[in-house]
Enzyme design. Structure first.
Site, PDB file in Angstrom:
ATOM      1  N   ASP A  66     108.068  -6.302  77.947  1.00  0.00           N
ATOM      2  CA  ASP A  66     107.348  -5.243  77.243  1.00  0.00           C
ATOM      3  C   ASP A  66     107.699  -5.093  75.765  1.00  0.00           C
ATOM      4  OD1 ASP A  66     106.946  -4.868  79.922  1.00  0.00           O
ATOM      5  OD2 ASP A  66     107.425  -2.747  79.940  1.00  0.00           O
ATOM      6  N   PHE A 122     115.963  -0.157  79.058  1.00  0.00           N
ATOM      7  CA  PHE A 122     114.593  -0.452  79.424  1.00  0.00           C
ATOM      8  C   PHE A 122     113.622   0.070  78.351  1.00  0.00           C
ATOM      9  CE2 PHE A 122     115.706  -0.781  84.190  1.00  0.00           C
ATOM     10  CZ  PHE A 122     115.926  -2.133  84.053  1.00  0.00           C
ATOM     11  N   ARG A 184     109.999   6.644  83.527  1.00  0.00           N
ATOM     12  CA  ARG A 184     110.328   5.521  82.651  1.00  0.00           C
ATOM     13  C   ARG A 184     109.493   5.545  81.375  1.00  0.00           C
ATOM     14  NH1 ARG A 184     107.903   0.831  86.308  1.00  0.00           N
ATOM     15  NH2 ARG A 184     108.619   2.291  87.861  1.00  0.00           N
ATOM     16  N   GLU A 239     102.991   2.771  84.343  1.00  0.00           N
ATOM     17  CA  GLU A 239     104.016   2.418  83.373  1.00  0.00           C
ATOM     18  C   GLU A 239     103.485   2.560  81.952  1.00  0.00           C
ATOM     19  OE1 GLU A 239     106.772  -0.915  85.065  1.00  0.00           O
ATOM     20  OE2 GLU A 239     104.753  -1.738  85.044  1.00  0.00           O
TER      21      GLU A 239
END
Length: 500
Positions: A66, A122, A184, A239
């Site tokens: 990502d 992340f 997230r 996401e």
């Protein structure tokens, strides 16, 4: 379609990971932070491996997924990204870093953030704190990310006062603690009307997007939750959210996996209103897709770019991301796109044409008069522009000397485009072979102009204004250098100079 929104007042929350298996492996014991090492500068002989993209960003070595922390500051576009500094498969998640002055030519920098006692680093975002609301200094670059370990997945923060070269982690991390709900990918922006920072958080397998507000970036209050039940997609994770304003409308971009338009990963969007607390989607037939191919995922926009809404995506798919035959690197980013909210057939449509900066590496247009394409070199890339008459069906075939081919069909009756990816296309593996990918053209008139951006291992197909986008990886032995048209269409080509 039933829309469900709920205003809540919960302060603390958890977060999840970008690992498709949802089983992050934290370091035990917590590792000593790695010394950032700047990759060597490219040379004329580097970045020439089989399948290596020539006009798309790739790290010199190792795994990437990502895009993260995308921010524009002092004339520089910063692209952070999920990165494994220790190998060519997913793991040891850190933030890699690259910079550009035009979004086309990239310089890979030292790794920006590596694992710490809270776990892996992340996905997330970055902003410029012009007014020093957090107290780190005026114009500090502030990064938000998900800390992931077996103990939980939480939201953390770091800041840089030297233009992104070095980051200091906030001493009171995490700023949003875990409550086992596994959120997230914090995406943060300043909302002028409510005079606060807004954070969007994806709920992963729980589905939905949560919104938080803060005036100092340190204390965050839960504002609301948005979720839409998507027909035929009961098991799906949400996401990489991004909430963007276009005039009097707002667009919420969400990446979903599995459950894309074909198989595996995809990027959808919702159109509606945001009042500083809740996002309410207009009553439309969701999901709406930003891209109809297999390989445009986790895309988010750069912050601090004024009226331009500039997005880049990860050019891969979790269905086979670990199997793509690339070494010593794995994965590339898409070409950058400029988002524009328009209308088609009385409904809102989010267009994503390639940014105009692509002209910087483009030669003059040439008419294509033979099947052999006028390429400068086999180790480069090109833009093929097709003007297609939609009165009848047309088939476009790209091929090479190894008899590998990529076939595109334009169907007149339905005004749709279909592409085929199979063993005839080049190397395949696992679930990579897709016999038919279809997309609406989303254009009116007798003729449609279609651009193909062809690189060593990808083809991005877009209508000229970006009303339709289809991004696909391909792995031929050499770039497609011949064109055959069965139907009523003409072609032009311009070569694109390698960015390395």
């Amino acid at each position: 379609m039933m829309l469900v929104t709920a205003l809540m007042a919960v302060t603390f929350i958890g977060c999840s990971s970008d690992d498709p298996k949802q089983t992050p492996a934290p370091p035990t014991p917590p590792p000593t932070p790695e010394e950032p090492v700047t990759p060597p500068a490219p040379t004329a002989d580097s970045y020439n491996e089989l399948y290596r993209p020539q006009i798309h960003f790739t790290p010199a070595r190792n795994w990437m997924n990502d895009p993260n922390g995308m921010v524009y500051a002092d004339g520089v576009y910063h692209l952070f990204y999920q990165y494994n500094p220790q190998g060519n498969s997913w793991g040891n998640m850190s933030w890699g870093h690259a910079t550009s002055t035009d979004m086309i030519h990239w310089t890979e920098q030292a790794v920006a953030l590596t694992r710490d006692a809270l776990g892996d680093i992340f996905s997330g975002s970055a902003v410029i704190d012009h007014d020093n609301t957090a107290g780190f200094g005026a114009d500090a670059m502030v990064a938000f990310y998900t800390s992931a370990s077996e103990a939980g997945q939480q939201q953390s923060m770091a800041y840089s006062t030297d233009g992104g070269k070095n980051f200091t982690r906030y001493t009171a991390n995490p700023i949003i603690k875990n409550n086992d709900d596994r959120q997230r990918d914090p995406k943060v922006f300043w909302h002028a009307d409510s005079k606060q920072w807004i954070m969007s958080l994806a709920k992963g397998w729980s589905k939905g997007i949560e919104f938080f507000g803060s005036t100092d970036m340190k204390t965050w209050n839960k504002l609301s939750t948005f979720v839409v039940e998507l027909p035929g997609r009961p098991e799906i994770q949400w996401e990489c959210p991004d909430l963007i304003q276009f005039g009097n409308k707002w667009v919420l971009i969400v990446s979903v996996n599995p459950g894309g338009p074909i198989l595996g990963s995809g990027t959808m969007y919702f159109v509606g209103q945001f009042d500083g607390k809740e996002f309410k989607a207009d009553a439309l037939d969701y999901p709406l897709w930003l891209d109809y191919g297999m390989d445009n995922y986790a895309g988010v926009t750069w912050s601090n770019t004024g009226n331009r809404k500039l997005l880049i995506g990860w050019m891969n798919n979790w269905s086979y991301a670990g199997d793509v035959p690339c070494s010593p690197w794995r994965s590339a980013m898409t070409l950058p796109r400029e988002l524009k909210l328009t209308e088609f057939a009385g409904k809102p449509l989010l267009c994503c044409p390639v940014v105009s900066e692509i002209d910087k590496i483009a030669s003059q247009w040439q008419e294509v008069s033979t099947e052999a394409l006028p390429l400068d070199t086999q180790k480069s890339a090109y833009q093929l522009r097709l003007t297609v008459n939609t009165d009848k069906n047309t088939t476009i075939t790209l091929s090479n000397s190894s008899e590998e081919k990529f076939v595109i069909d334009i169907y007149a009756a339905t005004r749709t485009l279909a592409a085929k990816r199979s063993g005839a296309t080049g190397k395949t593996f696992g679930t990579f072979s897709i016999p038919s990918m279809q997309a609406p053209l989303n254009v009116e008139g007798k003729d449609v102009i279609i651009d193909l951006f062809v690189d060593q291992s990808s083809i991005e197909i877009l209508t000229k204004d970006g009303a339709m986008s289809m991004t696909n990886l391909v792995f031929p032995k050499s770039i497609y250098d011949h064109l055959f048209i069965n139907g009523n269409a003409s072609a032009q080509l311009r070569n694109l100079t390698r960015i390395w």
